[in-house]
Each structure stands twice: as C-alpha cells, then as structure tokens.
Design a protein around this motif. Structure first.
Motif, PDB file in Angstrom:
ATOM      1  N   ALA A 137      18.625  36.553  27.150  1.00 39.06           N
ATOM      2  CA  ALA A 137      18.645  35.162  27.287  1.00 39.06           C
ATOM      3  C   ALA A 137      17.920  34.522  26.690  1.00 39.06           C
ATOM      4  N   MET A 138      16.682  34.842  26.318  1.00 31.89           N
ATOM      5  CA  MET A 138      16.000  34.090  25.512  1.00 31.89           C
ATOM      6  C   MET A 138      16.601  33.848  24.232  1.00 31.89           C
ATOM      7  N   GLY A 139      16.985  34.849  23.492  1.00 33.90           N
ATOM      8  CA  GLY A 139      17.991  34.717  22.300  1.00 33.90           C
ATOM      9  C   GLY A 139      18.908  33.602  22.243  1.00 33.90           C
ATOM     10  N   PHE A 140      19.398  33.368  23.490  1.00 32.03           N
ATOM     11  CA  PHE A 140      20.586  32.221  23.278  1.00 32.03           C
ATOM     12  C   PHE A 140      19.758  30.867  23.323  1.00 32.03           C
ATOM     13  N   PHE A 141      18.716  31.026  24.149  1.00 28.69           N
ATOM     14  CA  PHE A 141      17.947  29.586  24.235  1.00 28.69           C
ATOM     15  C   PHE A 141      17.396  29.139  22.888  1.00 28.69           C
ATOM     16  N   VAL A 142      17.040  30.268  22.080  1.00 25.09           N
ATOM     17  CA  VAL A 142      16.493  29.962  20.698  1.00 25.09           C
ATOM     18  C   VAL A 142      17.743  29.409  20.030  1.00 25.09           C
ATOM     19  N   HIS A 143      18.844  29.982  20.126  1.00 23.21           N
ATOM     20  CA  HIS A 143      20.302  29.625  19.242  1.00 23.21           C
ATOM     21  C   HIS A 143      20.632  28.136  19.833  1.00 23.21           C
ATOM     22  N   LEU A 144      20.325  27.928  21.063  1.00 21.66           N
ATOM     23  CA  LEU A 144      20.655  26.547  21.363  1.00 21.66           C
ATOM     24  C   LEU A 144      19.357  25.567  20.865  1.00 21.66           C
ATOM     25  N   PHE A 145      18.271  25.953  20.988  1.00 17.40           N
ATOM     26  CA  PHE A 145      17.238  25.140  20.309  1.00 17.40           C
ATOM     27  C   PHE A 145      17.952  24.650  18.675  1.00 17.40           C
ATOM     28  N   VAL A 146      18.103  25.672  17.953  1.00 17.30           N
ATOM     29  CA  VAL A 146      18.383  25.687  16.725  1.00 17.30           C
ATOM     30  C   VAL A 146      19.565  24.814  16.343  1.00 17.30           C
ATOM     31  N   PHE A 147      20.317  25.030  17.338  1.00 20.04           N
ATOM     32  CA  PHE A 147      21.687  24.046  17.173  1.00 20.04           C
ATOM     33  C   PHE A 147      21.410  22.429  17.475  1.00 20.04           C
ATOM     34  N   ILE A 148      20.374  22.319  18.512  1.00 18.16           N
ATOM     35  CA  ILE A 148      20.184  20.933  18.952  1.00 18.16           C
ATOM     36  C   ILE A 148      19.405  20.317  17.626  1.00 18.16           C
ATOM     37  N   GLN A 149      18.356  21.181  17.291  1.00 19.63           N
ATOM     38  CA  GLN A 149      17.449  20.562  16.064  1.00 19.63           C
ATOM     39  C   GLN A 149      18.420  20.340  14.765  1.00 19.63           C
ATOM     40  N   SER A 150      19.592  21.305  14.658  1.00 20.51           N
ATOM     41  CA  SER A 150      20.168  21.150  13.432  1.00 20.51           C
ATOM     42  C   SER A 150      21.057  19.815  13.631  1.00 20.51           C
ATOM     43  N   LEU A 151      21.509  19.378  14.792  1.00 21.86           N
ATOM     44  CA  LEU A 151      22.253  18.054  15.140  1.00 21.86           C
ATOM     45  C   LEU A 151      21.458  16.964  14.952  1.00 21.86           C
ATOM     46  N   ALA A 152      20.106  17.047  15.139  1.00 22.69           N
ATOM     47  CA  ALA A 152      19.259  16.049  15.140  1.00 22.69           C
ATOM     48  C   ALA A 152      18.528  15.793  13.857  1.00 22.69           C
ATOM     49  N   VAL A 153      18.120  16.952  13.347  1.00 22.66           N
ATOM     50  CA  VAL A 153      17.303  16.525  11.944  1.00 22.66           C
ATOM     51  C   VAL A 153      18.075  17.369  10.609  1.00 22.66           C
ATOM     52  N   GLY A 154      18.945  18.029  11.054  1.00 23.02           N
ATOM     53  CA  GLY A 154      19.543  19.062  10.252  1.00 23.02           C
ATOM     54  C   GLY A 154      19.680  18.426   8.746  1.00 23.02           C
ATOM     55  N   LYS A 155      19.607  19.154   7.547  1.00 20.09           N
ATOM     56  CA  LYS A 155      19.968  18.498   6.253  1.00 20.09           C
ATOM     57  C   LYS A 155      21.477  18.569   6.237  1.00 20.09           C
ATOM     58  N   TYR A 196      21.416  24.428   9.458  1.00 24.56           N
ATOM     59  CA  TYR A 196      20.460  24.680  10.663  1.00 24.56           C
ATOM     60  C   TYR A 196      19.552  25.521  10.118  1.00 24.56           C
ATOM     61  N   SER A 197      18.329  25.688  11.014  1.00 23.55           N
ATOM     62  CA  SER A 197      17.330  26.609  10.428  1.00 23.55           C
ATOM     63  C   SER A 197      17.886  28.030  10.213  1.00 23.55           C
ATOM     64  N   GLN A 198      17.565  28.487   9.307  1.00 23.27           N
ATOM     65  CA  GLN A 198      17.971  30.205   8.880  1.00 23.27           C
ATOM     66  C   GLN A 198      16.940  30.895   9.513  1.00 23.27           C
ATOM     67  N   LEU A 199      15.786  30.546   9.525  1.00 22.47           N
ATOM     68  CA  LEU A 199      14.610  31.230  10.347  1.00 22.47           C
ATOM     69  C   LEU A 199      14.969  31.343  11.848  1.00 22.47           C
ATOM     70  N   GLY A 200      14.788  30.244  12.256  1.00 20.40           N
ATOM     71  CA  GLY A 200      15.161  30.035  13.830  1.00 20.40           C
ATOM     72  C   GLY A 200      16.420  30.954  14.313  1.00 20.40           C
ATOM     73  N   SER A 201      17.463  30.689  13.506  1.00 19.20           N
ATOM     74  CA  SER A 201      18.763  31.515  14.152  1.00 19.20           C
ATOM     75  C   SER A 201      18.535  32.938  13.915  1.00 19.20           C
ATOM     76  N   LYS A 202      17.906  33.325  12.742  1.00 22.22           N
ATOM     77  CA  LYS A 202      17.525  34.849  12.526  1.00 22.22           C
ATOM     78  C   LYS A 202      16.542  35.323  13.737  1.00 22.22           C
ATOM     79  N   ILE A 203      15.623  34.664  14.122  1.00 23.00           N
ATOM     80  CA  ILE A 203      14.567  35.149  15.430  1.00 23.00           C
ATOM     81  C   ILE A 203      15.959  35.215  16.647  1.00 23.00           C
ATOM     82  N   GLY A 204      16.643  34.115  16.749  1.00 23.96           N
ATOM     83  CA  GLY A 204      17.817  34.086  17.910  1.00 23.96           C
ATOM     84  C   GLY A 204      18.502  35.402  17.673  1.00 23.96           C
TER      85      GLY A 204
END
Lengths: 379, 591
Positions: free
Chosen positions: B511-529, B454-462
């Motif tokens: 709540a915003m933090g959790f939505f960022v995490h949710l986005f990062v996880f979805i992104q990871s499942l879709a296009v994660g390395k 998953y994106s380290q940057l995205g999850s750190k923002i979260g």
C-alpha cells in the motif's frame, strides 16, 4: 483385511519417495495417505520443473539486463527475429512435459475417486456449520474438543482400514477437506458424493501420534487429522472444522459401543440433550447463556422473544419451538441472522418432544424433578 | 476508411493547424467540466476511465487491507464469552458482537474486495483506459469507430460500479465475488442480493461489450493507410483479442441473470436444489463467463509488455506472429476450460477432460514468455520505471503461471483447490500480471497522456516498495495453502498465524508503494517538466503526435511507412538525430 497401501502406490511416486526438507517446508506435515504421497510427489516434480524454468528464464532476463544495459555509443545489435526450430522446440518440449503432468495427475485422481469394495461405509452430513458422521451401527459422535474458537466434533476411525464417506448437505454446498490426506470433495444438498481414505497404521515414531490415557492399562496411540470446510458457507465457515481421530481398531470398536445412545429408561430431556449434540444444534445454540449464531437455549422456554420484523411472543411455548425447528424462517429472533435451515424430515415428532423437554429442563421447569444435578439445571 | 467517417461522428471542427493539446481547458471550470463529461474524444474518455478505475482500485485496496487486518489474529472466544482477535469489529467500535457477526463482517469486506477488484478494476482496467486512449492513436485513427457509444459505455461503467458497490454495502452481501448458489439464494429468500450482484456484473459487462464492439470495428475499419493486420502493434492485437472475448462471453452472465429471476419469479427449479434445480449449474454458468474473462484481464497486460519490452530494449519483438497468434489461441481456448474451477465437484470424466484442455492454454502462454525473454537478447536495455515493471511482470507472471500447473493437474488440485494456494496463484497472475503491466503501461505512457514527465527516482522507490510488498504478501500465501489453510476464512488455527502476519505486513508495504506512486503522479501533474513528443524513441504511431496529443490526434492523416518494432532500421520520429542510434547496417547475424 487386504493391504491397500501397496495397491495404491503411484508408479511415479517411487521416483520421489524421499521427503526432503523443502517438501517439509512446503507442506508442514507429511501426507498421511498413499493418495496424498502421490500428489505430493507430483507437486514436488512440478515444483522442481518450475524452479528450473524460472531460474533459466529469469536468469537470462537479468543477465541480459546487465550485459546489454544501455551505454552511450553502444547500440542494440541485429539478431534474428524469428527462428522456426527454436520456436518449435519451446512449444513442443513444454507440451510433452504437460502430457506427463496430466497423466500423473489423472492417475492419482482416479485412485482417490475409486474406493475399494470392502470399505467401511459411513454417512457424513454437512450443515451450516457442523459436520455429523453416522457410523454403520447408527450412532453419531457426541465427543467434542476445543479447536479454534469453539469445540469441534471428534470422529474416530480405525487405522489401516479403507473407509468411504457418503456425503450429503442439508443446506448449501460445503467441501470436505482433510489437508493431511491431500483430498477434498464438495458436499451437495441434493446428491451424494463420496470420499474415501485409508488411515495409515499408527507409527509411534511419528511426532504427531499422541498417547491417550498415558500410564494406565487402557493407554492407546492416536493421531488427529483436521477436517475443514473448503467451500465458502457463511458466517462461521472458518469454524466449520472437525477432527478425524485415527485409533487402533480395538479402540475404535470399544468407542463405537460407548457412543451408542440407549434411550431406554432415559428421561425425555436426557434424550433431548443427546439430540442437541447429535443433530448438530450445538453448532449454533449454546447452553451456557452466551450468544452463538442463534439464541442460547438457556433463554428460550417461557421467555419473551422479540422478532426481527418487530413482532414478539410473550412466552415461548411448545408450538413456537416446534415451528422454529420445522420452519425456522417464520419467526427470526431480533439480532440474529436468518441462517437456520428447516429440520423438516430430519427429526421425528418424538425428537421434537424430547428437545422441548430439554429446553424446559434448561429453564428449570422439568415436569419431573431431575435427580442428578445438571450445571445448567435450575438456572 | 470508406464506410465509417469519423469526421461526421466524432468531430465537427476540421481546423487542425492551430489546435492545441486535448487537455486545453475550454473555458471556465464549469464549462471545462461539462466539456469533459460530454466529450466524445477517446482520449478524454480514456483519461476519465483511468481515474475511475484508479478510484475503484483504491476502494478495493482499502477492503483488501481490512481483510489483512482481520487476519492478523485468529478470532477466539474465551470461556466467559469475551471475543478476542476480531480486529475489524474493534476497528469499527462494535460492542457486544458474536463470533458469527465478526465472521460476517470479514466476509463482507472479502466480498467487497473481490467484486470491486474483478468487475470494476481488473476487467475494464487496461482496455477502457489505456486501450481507449492508445488504440486509435496506435492505428493512426482520429477516434474510435463509435465515439458516442464510447462515452455511453463510460457512463454505464460508472452506473454499474456505483450500483454494485452500493448493493454490496447496503445489501450486506457476504457471498464472495462469485455469488455461488445455493448459498447466495438460501441466505436471502428473495434472491435479491444475488440478482442485484449479477445485475451489476451484467451492467458492467454491457459497458465492456460496448467498448469491445467499438474496438473490434475500429481495428477492422480505421487503420491508417498502409497498416495491414501484421503491421499492427501487439498492444492492438491484444486489445482486439480481448474485445472479441468480451463481446462473446458477457451475454452468458445476462443469461444467468435471467434464469435467476425466472427461478425466483416462477418458482421453477434451475439452481435451487430445494425446487429440483442443480446446485452446481450456477458455477458452470459463472465460470463459462468468468474464465474467458480471466483472459480479458491478462491479454491487454501481455500487450503492454510487448510494447515496453521492445521500446526499452530497442529490439524488434522476437516472433511477432507467434505472439499475435498466441493471443488469438488463448482467446479461443479460454472458452473451453471453465470446468477446471470445479474439479472437486465434477464427475471423474468431466474433470479429466477439463484438466487436459487446461494444459493446452499453457502452451501459447509459455510461448509468449519465451519470446519476450528472447527479445532482450543483445538489446540496449534501459531500466527505467516502466522497464522495471516489465521485468517484474516477467518475474511475477512466471511464478503465477508455473504455480498454475499443480492446479491444472487433477490429483494435486484436490488438495490445493479453494486453499490459500489458489489465492496466492491468482494474485500472482492477476496482480502480478495485470496490475504490474498496468503500472508498466501507465509509467510508459503517462508523459504522452499528460505531457508531463514524472520523477524517475520517486517512481523507482514506489516500484521497489510494490515489488517487495507484493511478494511478501502473496508468496507466503502459497505456503499457507499447501499447509492446509482454506480460503475465505475469517479465523484460522493458531499454527497459521506467523505466515498470516508476514502477509499482512507485506500488504502494508504494498500500500505504501502505491501511495508513493500516487504522490509522484500528482507531483508530475503539478510541477512535471514538459515531456518531449517521443521521449522513448517509439516507432508506433502515437509517437508521431505531440505529448499530450492534439485534440484530433494528428495534424495529417498518418501514413504507415514501417513496422512497429523496426528499431534497427528506422529513425524514430520526432527524436534528435543520434538520440537513438541504430546498429551497424551490416547484419551480424546469419538470418
């Protein structure tokens, strides 16, 4: 009268008698009782202890994270994974500190539970969502002031005298909390609990002390303490408040006499009006036409009532009112929750008659014409 | 391994060599779906639990935001009867409501939030999802001891959750998550709501008992050859202690349920003072169950922290035995401290005894924290997202634990009991403890579970949003409590408004933090390395299989050759040589 404030003094509290700005920030107001000052002292002791441990542990953690951050070519170093002396130290030292906290807490607790023998005995009744305080001469307070979203009862107490409340609930569990005293105690439906306090002498330099009747010959200082219900009790839990008003003893005595209600020579509806406040009906039923938790009393007598189960009565009569007071769940007016508890045993037949008279009066159907004009009368 | 053969109960196929990831679809969408819903693979059940508890967390979170929105303003009624500040009523477009009705609306959301979060999220959260997935992997087993029971417990959990949520919403339950009698029984003459709620807690508890039994037997019987009790990872120790508490404590809620039904059906006064019952008895039963359950919530979190802290600092845990035994000590003492929830209602002697016992539980907890901090010493620390959450855990859990001291002490508790101070304290321990550790664990193991980075940057923002949002929301509530704001208030005196507003702002950042995490996880499942098998250089057995693990976990039955935290002596499996360099073989320590 014996001075109790000294006897109450906590042996530890002198260590931290000074009220600093941080304590002010935390509690907002200084404690208004000796027990409260003792518990605030313990709180501040625990606070500084906690700050010490927090700063040491978090400081070390952050320091380690910076100094030992992962860098290329630098590995973790071998260190001991166990050190009996160190581990014993950090088990035993906290244990000793906890023993101190326990005894300090117990000391304040015991003193807040044991009332001095000569304390003035008052009876506090809790019901959804109203406190009623009965004084030794049998009177209850009918004075109310706006606090929060509705008016709340005002209870006068004399300064610098120990007072003990014997508390009982007529429905669910409530909890009597006076934040300024730093004490609360649960109030149960089937047993008495006790709560004692000694209001501090009124200190005119205290910014919270106000002056009643300022500029007149009768002026006197007073200090209000909020009462809150701290055990969840339903829809108006957050409105189950009250005010403990500390006044000089002479004012208290005069006020007590003025609160006495003499039914002699009063019209039945006037007695009913007194009972409406004294029995706490006012907590849920308004007399200005707006809906409270229960139906307003201006729309009771002679009116058609629809019930939650779909049935109805065409005209509210004496029997209906009587039933509603003694068995409120039998017919619940549509749109209102089934919240009221029975007044069986708390009101006499005479009381019921007087309340019926008051409702008739509110509907403008007095049997005898009322001389004095009432703002609700005749509507 | 002799008595229970997982092959007969868990799997039919034995062909391990050409099998792929457990996530590989079995065919069309429908067949895959049926495969998942009828799976007895602990990994799939763990993932299904993960999504189920995520969903419950979302529901409970929405209710929490509703609560915070209502508390933005106090409810006021003008002389002409118009009501202001009833934000929920306006939000739902209600017309012609009273102060009592808007209070009732708040109370229902408050109940919904508490009941969902406690019974459907925090209690089952870590053991059922990460525990299910990793406990068998970490001890080198192919599955849990009773795989079918495991699937059944998921269905029971799902049923219990739906049952509970529907009962609260349709029944209009407004009792708070504790359902105290006599309030819960007198407001509802049939006792229906409280019976339904306790029934829901019991159904969910049954699911916990099944999972707990499963884990206890699995740990006893299915450890890899060579793995003694003190070779087990600390996460396994924590889940094991948790399982024991669940099995022992949950029946009490069943007893309570039976007594409530008994009282109602036969009119025998047990809890109802009107029939001669004891109004406080329910609270004793409730906390006899719910206090041990507090440790069901926090022990697995401590287990996760013991894993992430060591792996990301490349250090052997300091005081392994002390941490393992403190888990057991906490489990044991947790049964003896329920009375500290009742200081304001108990007799003086009872309260005194419970206060003393309560302080005892602080010692093993403090020992754990000291051990964790000592572990970091001279490590090689990488501050990725799981490690940031691990540090946040130390921060928030330390505050949560230390602020518990004035609640355990008798005189200070008389003021703080049932105030916002308590609300802040238990959010610091439950959210700051369990949820933060859960986030650490999910970020730690996500690539292992799903085979995607998953994106380290995205999850750190979260992470930063969650850290700031959480502390702004709940630190203010300590002050509300000390200044006299009672909990479960739909409205309040005007002097409390500024702090409530700050708290609400914080909750939206959170709540915003959790939505960022949710986005990062979805992104990871879709296009994660694609993730490497051992992307963090771990030494426990789950790192010896691929990411995601193959269907039967391991190609060969793993054999334990080293302890879980021997980072200084063992080359991590499946890592490049030199990827996780070891320190100088010469000991630079006197030990």
């Amino acid at each position: 009268m014996m001075q109790h404030s000294n006897a109450l003094g906590n042996p530890f509290s002198s260590l931290l008698a000074q009220v600093g700005p941080i304590q002010q920030l935390i509690f907002g107001e200084n404690a208004s009782s000796a027990a409260g000052r003792s518990s605030d002292g313990l709180f501040m002791f625990i606070l500084w202890l906690s700050v010490f441990f927090f700063v040491v542990l978090m400081g070390l953690s952050v320091y380690f994270c910076i100094v030992y951050r992962r860098r290329p070519g630098v590995t973790a170093q071998r260190t001991a994974t166990h050190n009996t002396a160190l581990e014993l130290t950090w088990s035993v030292v906290p244990l000793l500190i906890l023993v101190v906290i326990f005894f300090w807490g117990f000391d304040g607790f015991a003193k807040s539970r044991i009332a001095p023998g000569e304390a003035e005995q008052l009876i506090l009744t809790a019901q959804k969502w109203e406190w009623t305080l009965q004084y030794p001469n049998g009177v209850t307070s009918t004075e109310r002031e706006l606090r929060g979203s509705r008016t709340q009862p005002i209870f006068y107490v004399p300064e610098n005298k120990p007072i003990q409340l014997r508390m009982i609930s007529s429905d669910v569990i409530h909890s009597f909390w006076v934040p300024d005293f730093r004490i609360k105690r649960d109030v149960f439906p089937n047993r008495y609990t006790s709560f004692w306090f000694q209001p501090e002498p009124l200190d005119l330099s205290d910014s919270r002390v106000k002056i009643a009747g300022e500029g007149t010959a009768d002026q006197y200082p007073y200090l209000d303490h909020m009462i809150m219900c701290a055990e969840y009790c339903g829809d108006l839990h957050s409105d189950m408040l009250g005010v403990l008003r500390v006044v000089p003893e002479s004012v208290y005595i005069k006020w007590l006499a003025s609160q006495a209600f003499d039914p002699e020579g009063k019209m039945p509806w006037e007695i009913g009006q007194y009972l409406y406040v004294a029995k706490g009906c006012v907590a849920c039923h308004t007399t200005d036409g707006t809906s409270g938790t229960g139906p307003t009393w201006t729309k009771v007598w002679g009116q058609k009532h629809l019930f939650a189960d779909g049935s109805s009565v065409d005209q509210v009569d004496e029997n209906y009112i009587r039933e509603s007071i003694l068995d409120p769940a039998a017919k619940v007016v549509a749109g209102f929750p089934n919240q009221m508890t029975s007044y069986q045993g708390q009101v006499t037949e005479e009381d019921i008659n007087n309340m019926i008279a008051y409702m008739k009066h509110l509907a403008g159907v007095d049997t005898a014409p009322a001389d004095e004009s009432s703002e609700e009368g005749g509507s | 391994m002799a008595t229970i053969d997982t092959h007969t109960s868990a799997t039919v196929e034995h062909d391990h060599h050409d099998e792929g990831s457990y996530l590989k679809p079995k065919g069309s969408m429908l067949i895959t779906l049926i495969d998942w819903l009828s799976t007895i693979d602990h990994k799939k059940i763990g993932v299904m639990y993960l999504f189920a508890v995520f969903f419950m967390f979302f529901l409970g979170g929405v209710a929490a935001l509703a609560v915070r929105i209502e508390l933005l303003e106090p409810i006021r009624q003008a002389a002409d009867g118009t009501i202001t500040g009833s934000n929920l009523a306006s939000l739902f477009g209600l017309k012609d409501y009273s102060v009592a009705q808007s209070g009732n609306l708040y109370n229902r959301f408050m109940t919904l939030h508490g009941a969902i979060m406690v019974f459907m999220f925090i209690v089952p959260g870590i053991p059922a999802s990460l525990g299910n997935f990793f406990l068998p992997l970490m001890i080198g087993a192919k599955d849990v001891a009773f795989p079918r029971l495991n699937l059944l417990s998921w269905y029971i959990y799902l049923f219990g959750s739906m049952f509970g949520v529907i009962a609260i919403i349709l029944g209009g339950v407004d009792t708070g998550w504790t359902f105290y009698t006599p309030y819960s029984t007198t407001t509802d003459a049939d006792h229906l709501n409280v019976v339904l709620m306790v029934l829901a807690a019991f159904i969910l508890g049954f699911s916990s008992i099944f999972t707990g039994l499963n884990f206890v037997v699995t740990v006893h019987k299915l450890r890899a050859p060579g793995m003694g009790w003190f070779d087990m990872p600390l996460f396994v120790w924590a889940i094991y202690s948790t399982a024991i508490i669940q099995v022992l404590a949950t029946p009490v809620i069943g007893i309570t349920l039976l007594l409530l039904v008994f009282e109602r059906t036969f009119n025998v006064g047990i809890f109802d003072p009107a029939m001669g019952g004891d109004p406080v008895l329910f609270q004793h039963f409730f906390w006899f169950y719910s206090h041990p359950v507090v440790y069901v919530m926090i022990l697995p979190a401590m287990g996760i922290i013991s894993e992430t802290l060591t792996i990301y600092s490349r250090k052997k845990i300091f005081g392994y035995h002390a941490i393992a035994f403190s888990s057991l000590a906490i489990a044991a003492i947790s049964f003896l401290v329920w009375g500290h929830h009742l200081f304001t209602s108990e007799g003086t002697l009872t309260a005194t005894i419970f206060s003393a016992l309560t302080f005892l539980v602080a010692i093993p907890t403090a020992v754990k924290v000291f051990n964790w901090v000592a572990t970091l010493y001279k490590g090689s620390i990488v501050l990725n997202t799981p490690m940031l959450y691990t540090m946040m855990f130390l921060f928030t859990f330390l505050i949560g634990g230390l602020t518990g001291l004035p609640l355990g002490a008798l005189s200070t508790d008389l003021h703080l009991h049932d105030s916002y101070y308590v609300v802040a304290h238990f959010h610091y321990t439950m959210f700051g403890g369990m949820v933060v550790a859960f986030l650490a664990g999910i970020h730690h193991w996500w690539p292992k579970m799903f085979g995607k980075e998953y994106s380290q940057l995205g999850s750190k923002i979260g992470f930063f949003l969650v850290f700031i949002g959480f502390n702004v929301t709940f630190f203010t509530q300590f002050f509300l409590g000390t200044q006299g704001m009672p909990r479960r208030y739909a409205s309040y005196l005007s002097e409390f408004q500024p702090l409530h507003q700050i708290s609400t702002i914080g909750s939206f950042v959170l709540a915003m933090g959790f939505f960022v995490h949710l986005f990062v996880f979805i992104q990871s499942l879709a296009v994660g390395k694609k993730a490497k098998p051992n992307y963090c250089g771990g030494l426990t057995l789950e790192w010896e299989t691929s990411s995601p693990p193959i269907e039967h976990n391991f190609h060969h039955e793993p054999m334990l050759r080293h302890g879980p935290y021997e980072f200084a002596d063992v080359v991590p499996p499946q890592c490049e040589p030199g990827e996780y360099p070891m320190p100088d073989p010469v000991e630079n320590n006197d030990h």
